[in-house]
Design an enzyme around this catalytic site. Structure first.
Site, mmCIF file in Angstrom:
data_model
loop_
_atom_site.group_PDB
_atom_site.id
_atom_site.type_symbol
_atom_site.label_atom_id
_atom_site.label_comp_id
_atom_site.label_asym_id
_atom_site.label_seq_id
_atom_site.Cartn_x
_atom_site.Cartn_y
_atom_site.Cartn_z
ATOM 1 N N ARG A 43 -2.733 -10.207 1.701
ATOM 2 C CA ARG A 43 -1.586 -9.288 1.638
ATOM 3 C C ARG A 43 -1.951 -7.993 2.353
ATOM 4 O O ARG A 43 -1.527 -7.760 3.476
ATOM 5 C CB ARG A 43 -1.178 -9.027 0.184
ATOM 6 C CG ARG A 43 0.235 -8.431 0.059
ATOM 7 C CD ARG A 43 0.323 -6.949 0.326
ATOM 8 N NE ARG A 43 -0.391 -6.130 -0.646
ATOM 9 C CZ ARG A 43 -0.481 -4.806 -0.544
ATOM 10 N NH1 ARG A 43 0.063 -4.156 0.487
ATOM 11 N NH2 ARG A 43 -1.168 -4.110 -1.452
ATOM 12 N N GLU A 44 -2.781 -7.165 1.726
ATOM 13 C CA GLU A 44 -3.219 -5.937 2.400
ATOM 14 C C GLU A 44 -3.918 -6.260 3.713
ATOM 15 O O GLU A 44 -3.717 -5.586 4.722
ATOM 16 C CB GLU A 44 -4.157 -5.146 1.484
ATOM 17 C CG GLU A 44 -4.710 -3.875 2.095
ATOM 18 C CD GLU A 44 -3.672 -2.781 2.234
ATOM 19 O OE1 GLU A 44 -3.583 -2.202 3.334
ATOM 20 O OE2 GLU A 44 -2.953 -2.504 1.252
ATOM 21 N N HIS A 103 3.474 -9.613 -3.574
ATOM 22 C CA HIS A 103 3.684 -8.163 -3.613
ATOM 23 C C HIS A 103 5.072 -7.860 -3.056
ATOM 24 O O HIS A 103 5.364 -8.196 -1.908
ATOM 25 C CB HIS A 103 2.591 -7.514 -2.753
ATOM 26 C CG HIS A 103 2.549 -6.026 -2.807
ATOM 27 N ND1 HIS A 103 3.245 -5.236 -1.926
ATOM 28 C CD2 HIS A 103 1.867 -5.178 -3.619
ATOM 29 C CE1 HIS A 103 2.994 -3.961 -2.182
ATOM 30 N NE2 HIS A 103 2.164 -3.898 -3.211
ATOM 31 N N ASP A 123 3.866 -8.536 -8.132
ATOM 32 C CA ASP A 123 3.440 -7.138 -8.092
ATOM 33 C C ASP A 123 4.565 -6.308 -7.484
ATOM 34 O O ASP A 123 4.898 -6.474 -6.304
ATOM 35 C CB ASP A 123 2.165 -6.984 -7.261
ATOM 36 C CG ASP A 123 0.958 -7.631 -7.924
ATOM 37 O OD1 ASP A 123 1.023 -7.880 -9.140
ATOM 38 O OD2 ASP A 123 -0.044 -7.877 -7.227
ATOM 39 N N SER A 165 3.744 -0.819 -10.004
ATOM 40 C CA SER A 165 2.883 0.229 -9.463
ATOM 41 C C SER A 165 3.694 1.302 -8.757
ATOM 42 O O SER A 165 4.687 1.007 -8.085
ATOM 43 C CB SER A 165 1.883 -0.366 -8.460
ATOM 44 O OG SER A 165 1.047 0.651 -7.931
ATOM 45 N N THR A 197 -2.640 5.599 -1.887
ATOM 46 C CA THR A 197 -2.076 5.007 -0.680
ATOM 47 C C THR A 197 -2.600 5.637 0.601
ATOM 48 O O THR A 197 -2.696 4.960 1.627
ATOM 49 C CB THR A 197 -0.540 5.097 -0.739
ATOM 50 O OG1 THR A 197 -0.100 4.505 -1.971
ATOM 51 C CG2 THR A 197 0.110 4.387 0.421
ATOM 52 N N HIS A 226 -7.259 3.193 -0.913
ATOM 53 C CA HIS A 226 -7.450 3.178 0.538
ATOM 54 C C HIS A 226 -8.677 4.000 0.900
ATOM 55 O O HIS A 226 -9.121 4.866 0.149
ATOM 56 C CB HIS A 226 -6.193 3.669 1.254
ATOM 57 C CG HIS A 226 -5.186 2.576 1.428
ATOM 58 N ND1 HIS A 226 -5.080 1.849 2.595
ATOM 59 C CD2 HIS A 226 -4.268 2.053 0.575
ATOM 60 C CE1 HIS A 226 -4.127 0.933 2.452
ATOM 61 N NE2 HIS A 226 -3.623 1.037 1.224
ATOM 62 N N HIS A 321 -42.541 2.380 3.580
ATOM 63 C CA HIS A 321 -41.565 1.500 2.933
ATOM 64 C C HIS A 321 -42.090 0.068 2.913
ATOM 65 O O HIS A 321 -42.027 -0.620 1.890
ATOM 66 C CB HIS A 321 -40.229 1.551 3.677
ATOM 67 C CG HIS A 321 -39.437 2.784 3.426
ATOM 68 N ND1 HIS A 321 -38.119 2.755 3.005
ATOM 69 C CD2 HIS A 321 -39.750 4.088 3.529
ATOM 70 C CE1 HIS A 321 -37.675 3.988 2.866
ATOM 71 N NE2 HIS A 321 -38.647 4.821 3.189
#
Length: 418
Positions: A43-44, A103, A123, A165, A197, A226, A321
């Site tokens: 989706r995103e 969504h 959603d 939301s 957002t 985001h 290291h």
């Protein structure tokens, strides 16, 4: 630490609770060792500039995510296009173990289409900041609450999950937000969502808002961060500390602009908090395969410094290291590479290389060196590395040549004394 009287070395005592980075047992609201991932690559991630997933690729990604162990997969709205609707229906028919969500906007038209696709949950989102209320949908809070009530009741009537939301939560008026969430919680949503957002929130702001919201609603709390200002991972962790129950992620963090909380990054952070919880819940050794799958699909390279799977994630170069890592990896590693199907690499071809690393590499090649010989050889390698970069093959060749010279010298000495 305590100092041994016999040799003056320090003995490390483990912390009282076994993990100084673990959950605070006195914080009953924290969910850092009991949370769900809503995986939003489909989706995103589709909003990433380079993304195009055909049906076959979406199914492949969905199956891989399900096998990996995510709790939810979120899909693009079926109203976005006819193909999006068909893809949503196809994934719902796969019989995956995880729940499938889609969504949608806070519109009845979207809700009617969504509930017919076979998803396990919907959603719902609507903008609540002054920016979005003025320049996006142009509605006031009364309209938003009324619309939310109608859509939520409709989705609930179909017997599936519903999350409501706000969009641009951190630039929204706090009184408006809490009034809205209180209203939808009373209706009976499964979750309310907080969305950063534009990526403007700080960890402290996140913690404060989630703690406040936790005192207002009884339902679960989902968070979507985001990464415009590089805070998505820290914000996700702080949200869980404050009592959030669900975090949105995408593979490699892909999404609108520069994306959201990366799946691998969140798991790295939560692994440090509770290794047992994370290693039992997710098939971590499949993370690299997941990321390669998506990286190939969107035609990007996995960053060299990517969390866990980047080419440098478990590479050690400096001499001090390397010496410590060879003695005890926990000195410079908070993550165990083997838990993620990764390997540790000690760099031995630079001007920073220490003799312990050279001796360790020689032993890997079954070449025996004394400490003095390893130190002598290290000086030689450093001189070469001052001129150009040395690959592992270059170092191995120098090691073998040096060892062969030692063997020849030893043979000549023995023959002379015979």
């Amino acid at each position: 630490m305590s100092v041994s009287e016999a040799n003056g070395t320090e003995t490390i005592k483990p912390p009282m609770n076994g993990n100084p980075y673990g959950p605070n047992p006195s914080d009953f609201l924290s969910r850092v060792n009991n949370f769900s991932i809503i995986e939003s690559t489909l989706r995103e991630g589709e909003q990433f500039a380079n993304a195009f997933f055909d049906t076959e690729k979406k199914i492949q990604i969905a199956k891989a995510l399900d096998n990996f162990g995510v709790d939810y997969i979120e899909l693009t709205s079926p109203v976005a296009s006819e193909q999006s609707r068909q893809d949503c229906e196809a994934i719902c028919k796969l019989g995956l173990k995880c729940k499938i969500l889609t969504h949608i906007r806070c519109h009845m038209d979207d809700a009617r289409v969504a509930v017919e696709t076979g998803v396990d949950g919907v959603d719902v989102v609507i903008g609540t900041s002054q920016y979005l209320r003025k320049y996006s949908h142009g509605k006031d809070m009364t309209y938003i609450i009324d619309s939310a009530t109608e859509v939520i009741n409709f989705v609930k009537s179909k017997g599936i999950e519903v999350r409501f939301s706000s969009e641009d939560s951190f630039r929204s008026d706090l009184v408006d937000l809490l009034s809205l969430y209180k209203a939808v919680d009373k209706i009976g949503v499964n979750r309310v969502g907080i969305a950063d957002t534009v990526g403007c929130a700080t960890p402290r702001q996140v913690y404060d808002l989630i703690r406040t919201l936790r005192g207002v609603v009884s339902c679960d709390i989902e968070c979507h961060f985001h990464n415009d200002t590089g805070m998505a991972i820290a914000n996700a962790y702080c949200a869980l500390e404050a009592g959030a129950t669900h975090i949105d992620t995408s593979i490699l963090g892909i999404g609108e602009r520069n994306g959201i909380t990366p799946l691998g990054a969140l798991l790295a952070r939560m692994y440090v908090t509770d290794r047992e919880y994370i290693t039992h819940k997710y098939k971590l050794n499949q993370l690299r395969e997941l990321e390669n799958l998506v990286a190939d699909a969107v035609e990007v390279q996995i960053p060299f410094n990517n969390y866990i799977t980047g080419m440098c994630a478990f590479t050690h170069k400096a001499g001090i290291h390397a010496k410590a890592i060879l003695a005890n990896p926990s000195t410079y590693e908070i993550l165990k590479p083997e838990d993620f199907g990764m390997s540790r690499y000690v760099h031995v071809g630079s001007r920073l290389t220490g003799w312990n690393a050279i001796k360790s590499r020689a032993e890997q090649l079954n070449l025996h060196l004394t400490d003095a010989q390893a130190k002598e050889l290290t000086v030689r390698i450093k001189k070469l590395a001052d001129v150009r970069t040395l690959a592992m093959d270059d170092v191995d060749r120098v090691l073998r040549e040096y060892h062969a010279d030692l063997s020849d010298a030893d043979r000549i000495t023995k023959e002379a004394s015979a």
